[in-house]
Write a protein that holds these residues in place. Sequence first.
Motif, PDB file in Angstrom:
ATOM      1  N   PHE A   1     -11.487   9.679  -7.945  1.00  0.00           N
ATOM      2  CA  PHE A   1     -10.075   9.793  -8.304  1.00  0.00           C
ATOM      3  C   PHE A   1      -9.549  10.638  -9.462  1.00  0.00           C
ATOM      4  CE2 PHE A   1     -11.686   6.841 -11.368  1.00  0.00           C
ATOM      5  CZ  PHE A   1     -10.666   6.818 -12.422  1.00  0.00           C
ATOM      6  N   GLN A   2      -8.370  10.837  -9.432  1.00  0.00           N
ATOM      7  CA  GLN A   2      -7.970  12.015 -10.416  1.00  0.00           C
ATOM      8  C   GLN A   2      -6.619  11.223 -11.304  1.00  0.00           C
ATOM      9  OE1 GLN A   2      -6.852  15.969  -9.352  1.00  0.00           O
ATOM     10  NE2 GLN A   2      -7.584  15.539  -7.075  1.00  0.00           N
ATOM     11  N   LYS A   3      -6.369  11.812 -12.229  1.00  0.00           N
ATOM     12  CA  LYS A   3      -4.986  11.143 -12.974  1.00  0.00           C
ATOM     13  C   LYS A   3      -4.088  10.913 -12.186  1.00  0.00           C
ATOM     14  CE  LYS A   3      -7.267  11.078 -16.879  1.00  0.00           C
ATOM     15  NZ  LYS A   3      -7.563   9.873 -17.666  1.00  0.00           N
ATOM     16  N   SER A   4      -3.590  11.692 -11.348  1.00  0.00           N
ATOM     17  CA  SER A   4      -2.387  11.744 -10.404  1.00  0.00           C
ATOM     18  C   SER A   4      -2.506  10.691  -9.260  1.00  0.00           C
ATOM     19  CB  SER A   4      -2.097  13.061  -9.963  1.00  0.00           C
ATOM     20  OG  SER A   4      -3.405  13.549  -9.186  1.00  0.00           O
ATOM     21  N   ALA A   5      -3.498   9.916  -9.150  1.00  0.00           N
ATOM     22  CA  ALA A   5      -3.893   9.375  -7.789  1.00  0.00           C
ATOM     23  C   ALA A   5      -3.375   7.621  -8.172  1.00  0.00           C
ATOM     24  CB  ALA A   5      -5.426   9.353  -7.352  1.00  0.00           C
ATOM     25  N   LEU A   6      -1.965   7.730  -8.089  1.00  0.00           N
ATOM     26  CA  LEU A   6      -1.473   6.257  -8.426  1.00  0.00           C
ATOM     27  C   LEU A   6      -1.734   5.153  -7.327  1.00  0.00           C
ATOM     28  CD1 LEU A   6       0.219   4.468 -10.400  1.00  0.00           C
ATOM     29  CD2 LEU A   6       2.306   5.126  -8.819  1.00  0.00           C
ATOM     30  N   ASN A   7      -1.792   5.520  -6.284  1.00  0.00           N
ATOM     31  CA  ASN A   7      -2.349   4.707  -5.082  1.00  0.00           C
ATOM     32  C   ASN A   7      -3.653   4.130  -5.548  1.00  0.00           C
ATOM     33  OD1 ASN A   7       0.090   4.297  -3.587  1.00  0.00           O
ATOM     34  ND2 ASN A   7      -0.638   5.896  -2.023  1.00  0.00           N
ATOM     35  N   LEU A   8      -4.509   4.864  -5.986  1.00  0.00           N
ATOM     36  CA  LEU A   8      -6.111   4.528  -6.260  1.00  0.00           C
ATOM     37  C   LEU A   8      -6.119   3.745  -7.467  1.00  0.00           C
ATOM     38  CD1 LEU A   8      -8.116   7.671  -5.033  1.00  0.00           C
ATOM     39  CD2 LEU A   8      -7.450   5.515  -3.817  1.00  0.00           C
ATOM     40  N   LEU A   9      -5.228   4.150  -8.438  1.00  0.00           N
ATOM     41  CA  LEU A   9      -5.317   3.472  -9.610  1.00  0.00           C
ATOM     42  C   LEU A   9      -4.794   1.968  -9.631  1.00  0.00           C
ATOM     43  CD1 LEU A   9      -3.523   5.894 -12.097  1.00  0.00           C
ATOM     44  CD2 LEU A   9      -5.996   5.431 -11.822  1.00  0.00           C
ATOM     45  N   VAL A  10      -3.708   1.730  -8.826  1.00  0.00           N
ATOM     46  CA  VAL A  10      -3.170   0.396  -8.159  1.00  0.00           C
ATOM     47  C   VAL A  10      -4.091  -0.498  -7.404  1.00  0.00           C
ATOM     48  CG1 VAL A  10      -1.402  -0.827  -7.158  1.00  0.00           C
ATOM     49  CG2 VAL A  10      -0.691   1.001  -8.785  1.00  0.00           C
ATOM     50  N   ALA A  11      -4.941   0.182  -6.716  1.00  0.00           N
ATOM     51  CA  ALA A  11      -5.930  -0.193  -5.622  1.00  0.00           C
ATOM     52  C   ALA A  11      -6.819  -0.749  -6.557  1.00  0.00           C
ATOM     53  CB  ALA A  11      -6.001   0.559  -4.597  1.00  0.00           C
ATOM     54  N   ARG A  12      -7.277   0.005  -7.502  1.00  0.00           N
ATOM     55  CA  ARG A  12      -8.515  -0.399  -8.098  1.00  0.00           C
ATOM     56  C   ARG A  12      -7.970  -1.744  -9.211  1.00  0.00           C
ATOM     57  NH1 ARG A  12     -10.321   3.698 -13.085  1.00  0.00           N
ATOM     58  NH2 ARG A  12      -8.116   3.235 -13.720  1.00  0.00           N
ATOM     59  N   ASP A  13      -6.831  -1.735  -9.742  1.00  0.00           N
ATOM     60  CA  ASP A  13      -6.306  -2.727 -10.621  1.00  0.00           C
ATOM     61  C   ASP A  13      -6.013  -4.031  -9.863  1.00  0.00           C
ATOM     62  OD1 ASP A  13      -4.886  -3.310 -13.374  1.00  0.00           O
ATOM     63  OD2 ASP A  13      -3.787  -4.227 -11.875  1.00  0.00           O
ATOM     64  N   GLN A  14      -5.796  -3.947  -8.476  1.00  0.00           N
ATOM     65  CA  GLN A  14      -5.375  -5.147  -7.782  1.00  0.00           C
ATOM     66  C   GLN A  14      -6.454  -5.388  -7.045  1.00  0.00           C
ATOM     67  OE1 GLN A  14      -2.247  -7.114  -7.859  1.00  0.00           O
ATOM     68  NE2 GLN A  14      -2.279  -5.750  -9.740  1.00  0.00           N
ATOM     69  N   LYS A  15      -7.642  -4.890  -6.930  1.00  0.00           N
ATOM     70  CA  LYS A  15      -8.959  -4.986  -6.098  1.00  0.00           C
ATOM     71  C   LYS A  15      -8.738  -4.989  -4.702  1.00  0.00           C
ATOM     72  CE  LYS A  15     -11.142  -7.368 -10.008  1.00  0.00           C
ATOM     73  NZ  LYS A  15     -11.912  -6.196 -10.199  1.00  0.00           N
ATOM     74  N   LEU A  16      -7.844  -4.113  -4.269  1.00  0.00           N
ATOM     75  CA  LEU A  16      -7.691  -3.986  -2.565  1.00  0.00           C
ATOM     76  C   LEU A  16      -8.750  -3.389  -1.987  1.00  0.00           C
ATOM     77  CD1 LEU A  16      -3.726  -2.414  -3.244  1.00  0.00           C
ATOM     78  CD2 LEU A  16      -4.713  -4.950  -2.983  1.00  0.00           C
ATOM     79  N   PHE A  17      -9.509  -2.606  -2.511  1.00  0.00           N
ATOM     80  CA  PHE A  17     -10.544  -2.340  -1.670  1.00  0.00           C
ATOM     81  C   PHE A  17     -11.573  -3.388  -1.301  1.00  0.00           C
ATOM     82  CE2 PHE A  17      -9.102   1.922  -2.975  1.00  0.00           C
ATOM     83  CZ  PHE A  17      -8.897   2.684  -1.766  1.00  0.00           C
ATOM     84  N   GLU A  18     -11.606  -4.462  -2.337  1.00  0.00           N
ATOM     85  CA  GLU A  18     -12.657  -5.636  -2.567  1.00  0.00           C
ATOM     86  C   GLU A  18     -12.024  -6.337  -1.325  1.00  0.00           C
ATOM     87  OE1 GLU A  18     -13.265  -4.019  -6.700  1.00  0.00           O
ATOM     88  OE2 GLU A  18     -11.518  -4.013  -5.141  1.00  0.00           O
ATOM     89  N   GLN A  19     -10.786  -6.192  -1.027  1.00  0.00           N
ATOM     90  CA  GLN A  19     -10.476  -7.266   0.040  1.00  0.00           C
ATOM     91  C   GLN A  19     -10.661  -6.572   1.304  1.00  0.00           C
ATOM     92  OE1 GLN A  19      -5.932  -7.929  -0.369  1.00  0.00           O
ATOM     93  NE2 GLN A  19      -6.196  -8.198  -2.632  1.00  0.00           N
TER      94      GLN A  19
END
Length: 330
Positions: free
Chosen positions: A48-66
């Motif tokens: 990821f990069q600094k501009s990747a808001l979707n990935l930042l949120v997915a990391r915070d909300q553990k969406l890939f873990e789901q």
Amino acid sequence: MRILKTFSIVGLTTLGLGLSACQKPDAETAQAPSTQKSADVKTVSIGFQKSALNLLVARDQKLFEQQFPHAKIEWKEFPAGPQMLEALAVGAVDYGYVGNTPPIFAQAANKDLNYLGYEVVPADSLAVVLPANSSIKTIQELRGKRVAVQKGSSAHELLAKTLQKAGLTWTDIQPIWLPPADARAAFDKKSIDAWVIWDPFLSAAQIDGHAKVLIESGDFPKSYSFYIANPKVIQTYPDAGEKFLSAVNAADQWIVGHQPEAEKIYQQSTGLAPTIAAQAFGRRLKPSPVLPLTPEVVQAQQQIADLFKHVQLIPNTIQVQQQVWTPSSH
């Protein structure tokens, strides 16, 4: 875009080991069925990069873990797309998020990748900027000037279009190939005349550095950013691509419904000053859905590739469609 204080970014520098063009699987081979399902995935490594808001949120909300409940989710930060694609080419990451240009340079260098999905780039999130006291008024006045840009990035493509629009060639300017943090330092020291950069670095340069915009991506036809994958992962786990996009789109939907919280995640994850984070966040399209590539998007990428071959930025003609992943449901 803004460049914040110097970002401390752990870069992954690796030699790209790409298969030769004759070794590349064709589109059908790349989509060959496999008996393995994503439930068997043990590790999902995401760049990821600094501009990747979707990935930042997915990391915070553990969406890939789901989506990958039995897998370890790893996150690796990169300063720009070219460095990320180097890592993807040697299997150091499985997925990533990049601008429109890095995949073209990677494919031209015979590095393997798949395009999974695209997002529309906000019109004011990528620009050629000048120091506040610059005397440059028109893009034609870039002739003979020192212009900083990350080689192989979406900024590289914006500069190519800008030169074409101005009737200039690459030999008419002095390209200074710098990653964002180094370019910001050079910009602040006024050792360069112009800088081509994306958010959030753009917002930081405007707010902290009082940079002024000469031309931005919105002055040209719509452009795109992309979610990409290592083809070996997609071949081995055919349903993983759709699960990855499901997580990213769940993040986008969460952002739309939780904008104050999403902006806070963005600010905390990037270390940006609140005013800079607010501007960069405000520019983001809401919603910003991530969809599999359409013929229109593929054609837009092909036009960039053809332009780069014409001006000799890449050594050979490529066919973007060969690297496009097709969901199993399509």
